[in-house]
Design an enzyme around this catalytic site. Structure first.
Site, short mmCIF file in Angstrom:
data_model
loop_
_atom_site.label_atom_id
_atom_site.label_comp_id
_atom_site.label_asym_id
_atom_site.label_seq_id
_atom_site.Cartn_x
_atom_site.Cartn_y
_atom_site.Cartn_z
CB THR A 27 2.91 -0.62 -4.28
OG1 THR A 27 2.76 -0.46 -2.83
CG2 THR A 27 2.23 -2.20 -4.47
CE LYS B 246 -3.86 -2.44 2.14
NZ LYS B 246 -4.23 -3.07 0.96
CB CYS B 247 4.58 1.81 -0.54
SG CYS B 247 5.81 2.78 -0.68
N GLY B 248 3.12 4.15 -2.34
CA GLY B 248 3.08 5.06 -3.71
C GLY B 248 4.38 4.23 -4.51
#
Length: 165
Positions: free
Chosen positions: A38, A34-36
Site C-alpha cells: 500500500t 491494507k496490503c504490504g
C-alpha cells in the site's frame, strides 16, 4: 484492440470510457488499502505529480481478491487514499482482476501481457500495466516493483509522440 475499447466505473460511480485517455501514457494498477505494498501509493502519486503534465495518467483499480486487503466501500477507499497518501490520480470502483467476474479490462491486460512463466492471472495487489500513447499494453510490472523503478520506462513512452489518427 486497445485499452480504449473499455470503460469502467469511477470511484464516484460514473462510467468512464478509457478512450478519454487517448494519446496519454497510462499506468494501470490494481490497488488495496491494507496490503504490504500500500505505501506504493505514495510513489505512484509522486510519479503522477511529476509526469501528468507530460501526458501520464495513473489509473487505480481497488481489488479485494487477495486476502481481503480492500474490504472498504468506495467512499472509504477514496478517503483512505486521499488522507494517507494524497492520491489525486483517477481511482475507479472496486473490481475483480481474476476469475469469471474479472473486469474485461484486466482480462485483456493479462492476456496481452502475461506474467512470470506465461501465467495470465494477476498474482497480487499492485501489479502494474504500462500502456503506450496508442492504447497498446507495453510492459507488466510485478507487485514488488517500486513505482520509482518504472520511471525510465514511463519517460521513454512519454518521449514518443502519439500516432496521428
Amino acid at each position: 484492440m486497445s485499452v480504449y475499447e473499455f470503460q469502467a466505473a469511477t470511484i464516484k460511480g460514473t462510467q468512464q470510457p478509457l478512450s478519454e485517455y487517448k494519446g496519454k501514457v497510462l499506468l494501470i494498477v490494481n490497488t488495496a488499502s491494507k496490503c504490504g505494498f500500500t505505501p506504493q501509493l505514495k510513489g505512484l502519486q509522486e510519479l503522477y505529480e511529476q509526469y501528468s503534465g507530460d501526458g501520464l495518467e495513473i489509473l487505480g483499480f481497488p481489488c479485494n481478491q487477495f486476502m481481503n486487503q480492500e474490504p472498504g466501500t468506495e467512499e472509504e477507499i477514496e478517503a483512505f487514499c486521499e488522507l494517507n497518501y494524497g492520491v489525486t490520480f483517477p481511482m475507479f470502483a472496486k473490481i475483480d482482476v481474476n476469475g469469471k467476474n474479472a473486469h474485461p479490462l484486466f482480462s485483456y491486460l493479462t492476456e496481452a501481457l502475461p506474467g512470470m512463466l506465461g501465467s495470465e492471472g494477476v498474482k497480487w495487489n499492485f501489479t502494474k500495466f504500462l500502456i503506450g500513447r496508442d492504447g497498446t499494453p507495453v510492459k507488466r510490472f510485478s507487485p514488488n516493483t517500486n513505482p520509482k523503478d518504472i520511471e525510465e520506462s514511463i519517460k521513454q513512452l512519454l518521449a514518443e509522440q502519439p500516432a496521428s489518427r
